[in-house]
Design a protein around this motif. Structure first.
Motif, mmCIF file in Angstrom:
data_model
loop_
_atom_site.group_PDB
_atom_site.id
_atom_site.type_symbol
_atom_site.label_atom_id
_atom_site.label_comp_id
_atom_site.label_asym_id
_atom_site.label_seq_id
_atom_site.Cartn_x
_atom_site.Cartn_y
_atom_site.Cartn_z
ATOM 1 N N ASN A 21 0.812 -1.225 0.000
ATOM 2 C CA ASN A 21 0.000 0.000 0.000
ATOM 3 C C ASN A 21 0.838 1.264 0.000
ATOM 4 N N VAL A 48 -7.566 -2.846 -4.316
ATOM 5 C CA VAL A 48 -8.223 -4.119 -4.649
ATOM 6 C C VAL A 48 -8.248 -4.984 -3.392
ATOM 7 N N GLN A 66 -6.916 -7.682 -2.123
ATOM 8 C CA GLN A 66 -5.800 -8.573 -2.477
ATOM 9 C C GLN A 66 -5.984 -9.986 -1.936
ATOM 10 N N HIS A 96 6.471 -7.229 -3.313
ATOM 11 C CA HIS A 96 7.597 -6.612 -2.590
ATOM 12 C C HIS A 96 7.969 -7.411 -1.341
ATOM 13 N N ASN A 100 2.189 -9.064 5.187
ATOM 14 C CA ASN A 100 0.783 -9.442 4.980
ATOM 15 C C ASN A 100 0.625 -10.105 3.619
ATOM 16 N N SER A 101 1.335 -9.574 2.627
ATOM 17 C CA SER A 101 1.258 -10.144 1.275
ATOM 18 C C SER A 101 1.789 -11.573 1.268
ATOM 19 N N GLU A 143 -0.801 -13.806 2.768
ATOM 20 C CA GLU A 143 -1.959 -13.955 1.878
ATOM 21 C C GLU A 143 -1.620 -14.901 0.714
HETATM 22 N N1 UDP Z 1 -3.651 -4.288 0.050
HETATM 23 C C1 UDP Z 1 -4.860 -4.551 -0.551
HETATM 24 N N2 UDP Z 1 -5.181 -3.873 -1.676
HETATM 25 C C2 UDP Z 1 -4.364 -2.958 -2.252
HETATM 26 C C3 UDP Z 1 -3.111 -2.710 -1.637
HETATM 27 C C4 UDP Z 1 -2.775 -3.392 -0.486
HETATM 28 O O1 UDP Z 1 -5.662 -5.368 -0.069
HETATM 29 O O2 UDP Z 1 -4.732 -2.391 -3.275
HETATM 30 C C5 UDP Z 1 -3.330 -4.980 1.309
HETATM 31 C C6 UDP Z 1 -2.520 -6.230 1.116
HETATM 32 O O3 UDP Z 1 -3.363 -7.319 0.824
HETATM 33 C C7 UDP Z 1 -1.842 -6.351 2.466
HETATM 34 C C8 UDP Z 1 -1.669 -4.912 2.911
HETATM 35 O O4 UDP Z 1 -2.555 -4.129 2.138
HETATM 36 O O5 UDP Z 1 -2.707 -6.994 3.376
HETATM 37 C C9 UDP Z 1 -0.269 -4.404 2.684
HETATM 38 O O6 UDP Z 1 0.558 -4.963 3.648
HETATM 39 P P1 UDP Z 1 1.976 -5.604 3.309
HETATM 40 O O7 UDP Z 1 2.530 -6.047 4.617
HETATM 41 O O8 UDP Z 1 1.849 -6.646 2.272
HETATM 42 O O9 UDP Z 1 2.820 -4.432 2.683
HETATM 43 P P2 UDP Z 1 2.986 -2.870 3.031
HETATM 44 O O10 UDP Z 1 1.901 -2.169 2.332
HETATM 45 O O11 UDP Z 1 2.944 -2.710 4.526
HETATM 46 O O12 UDP Z 1 4.314 -2.545 2.452
#
Ligand code: UDP
Ligand code: UDP
Length: 474
Positions: A288, A351, A353, A368, A372-373, A376
């Motif tokens: 994000n 979206v 995700q 990246h 959380n990614s 998931e």
């Molecule tokens: N996310 C999402 N939709 C988007 C962008 C991000 O659902 O369009 C969610 C993604 O699924 C994750 C979180 O935002 O759960 C981002 O956390 P992550 O630890 O992956 O990365 P960060 O954004 O902290 O670098």
């Protein structure tokens, strides 16, 4: 001090534990909170959430709103921050600034929370606030304080050990490779870049928080035993630092509440995925808050085009979503959208995700390595091709590879480096990993382990039961 503003309450004291959550900022930090709050709400527990408005991003505001709408029994405690002079931190990341504001306003939490009804029994806060919030909760309010850690347990081992490392052979505070006892050696390049500079705002927060860890009553971790066994065991066994507090593995945390912006309708990415063959789509997203440079975006576009795969690409050009006003066609260059029409979908919108990674059409995730990614992808059983950009991403990538979720492009450049990764290289790697049955089989196994962990009797299930019992015994 005025009593806390309790919204959507109307409840009498039922004798259930009253847990107050104090999250920080950034969706990567808020999602684990929202997901854990949702999981805890199915137990007999009263819940309040300290909320700072306005949020840094629109995504955060939307998801706070979704939480309070879906779970009306949860109380909102509005928290007004003291003003922070951002000019004192030139160029600082907007999320680090928000963490700093929260840290500098933390002394206001004591009087704010002392008036909560029903009276509180426990606090759960974010790691970025640990060293400021723990003393208030423990010494002023005399309550238990747990930390919900949003990143990998491997990253937690680095955070926990880093102050010892600095105090040891390293009195001049020059950072080099860090050998975390019982976990692994992290090269200097693998550590968050900010830690290379002892005067960086992030470094100061990171070290202060790490020094405060042993005063916490426990850590809640978005992981499961089979994913990071060494790091979990090393923390539990006191190898990383002596007397580390109890750890509860409560992952993979999952959402149960879609925000308004995530609902799937005609023309949505989910509807588009429904039209695609099984495992045919490369999903590209860097979390994000990673703003990829324009030149690198063009190379990613070339790589996707050269690979001939179908793709869904969530493209962000700014750190804060509401500042992202550019047009996709200007970013992607002449004709890309037309040439790939029908085969690819590019969006700047938020979206869902988690839903994307559970869709059968998705065959590979170029990511990246935000934690959380990674979780998931593990839950969806989708191989992850990790291209770490900044912060904890490289450390997470080490955990992601050893956990069996995917492949890490170790030599691909960081944000801030001059070198571009060429479209040709990206396209070739996509083809290679898409065709790799060994990688796919391993992540399928990880998916099974993740499901087993949350099932009745599994390691996560038992950890959650233990944590709830601890709350009720307090
Ligand atoms: N996310 C999402 N939709 C988007 C962008 C991000 O659902 O369009 C969610 C993604 O699924 C994750 C979180 O935002 O759960 C981002 O956390 P992550 O630890 O992956 O990365 P960060 O954004 O902290 O670098
Ligand atoms: N972190 C920490 N203590 C701090 C700040 C951050 O332990 O004071 C951890 C946290 O887990 C975070 C990671 O360091 O996920 C890397 O932070 P990053 O710069 O990547 O920010 P994020 O992407 O989490 O917003």
């Amino acid at each position: 001090m005025a009593p806390p503003e309790m919204l959507s309450s109307g409840e009498q004291d039922r004798g259930a534990p009253h847990v107050v959550f104090i999250p920080s900022a950034g969706m990567g930090h808020l999602f684990p909170f929202f997901r854990f709050i949702t999981a805890l709400s199915s137990h007999d527990v009263d819940i309040s959430v300290v909320t700072v408005l306005p949020t840094v991003t629109t995504a955060e505001a939307d998801h706070f709103a979704a939480l309070f709408t879906a779970l009306p029994r949860i109380r909102r405690i509005n928290f007004n921050l003291l003003p922070l002079d951002a000019s004192a931190f030139p160029g600082a990341d907007p999320f680090f600034l928000r963490w700093e504001s929260l840290r500098r306003s933390a002394h206001l939490l004591g009087p704010l929370l002392a008036g909560a009804t029903p009276s509180m029994s426990a606090v759960i806060t974010d790691v970025t606030l640990a060293s400021q919030v723990i003393p208030i909760v423990k010494d002023e309010l005399h309550l238990s304080c747990h930390i919900l850690f949003p990143s990998s347990t491997t990253m937690l081992s680095v955070c926990a050990y880093f102050p010892t490392y600095l105090d040891g052979a390293n009195a001049d505070h020059v950072v080099s490779d860090v050998d975390v006892p019982g976990v692994r050696r992290f090269t200097k390049a693998t550590l968050p870049q900010a830690l290379h500079d002892p005067n960086n705002l992030f470094t100061k927060q990171f070290v202060a928080n790490g020094r405060g860890f042993t005063k916490a009553d426990g850590f809640l971790l978005n992981t499961f035993e089979a994913l990071e066994p060494e790091a979990i065991a090393a923390l539990r066994g006191g190898k990383v630092i002596p007397c580390f507090p109890p750890v509860f593995t409560v992952g993979p945390l999952k959402s149960m509440i879609p925000a308004e912006s995530e609902k799937a309708g005609a023309g949505s990415p989910m509807a588009w995925l429904d039209e695609q063959p099984a495992r045919s789509v490369v999903y590209v997203a860097f979390g994000n808050r990673c703003a990829v440079t324009l030149d690198q975006i063009r190379e990613i576009a070339a790589g996707l085009e050269a690979s001939s795969f179908r793709f869904l690409w969530v493209l962000k050009t700014t750190v804060v979503d509401r500042e992202d006003t550019v047009e996709l066609k200007d970013v992607l260059g002449d004709g890309f959208l037309e040439r790939t029409q029908g085969r690819g979908l590019v969006t700047k919108a938020w979206v869902d995700q988690e839903a994307v990674l559970n869709h059968p059409a998705v065959g590979l995730f170029l990511s990246h390595s935000g934690w959380n990614s990674v979780l998931e992808a593990a839950v969806g059983g989708v191989p992850l091709l990790a291209w770490p950009r900044l912060g904890d991403h490289h450390v997470n990538a080490t955990a992601m590879v050893s956990g069996g979720v995917g492949v890490w492009m170790e030599h691909w450049s960081w944000d801030g480096e001059d070198r571009l990764v060429s479209g040709e290289e990206i396209g070739e790697k996509l083809k290679e990993v898409m065709a790799d049955e060994t990688v796919r089989a391993r992540v399928a196994k990880v998916r099974e382990e993740a499901a087993k962990a949350v099932d009745e009797g599994g390691s996560t299930y038992r950890s959650m039961q233990e944590f709830v019992a601890k709350l009720k015994a307090n």
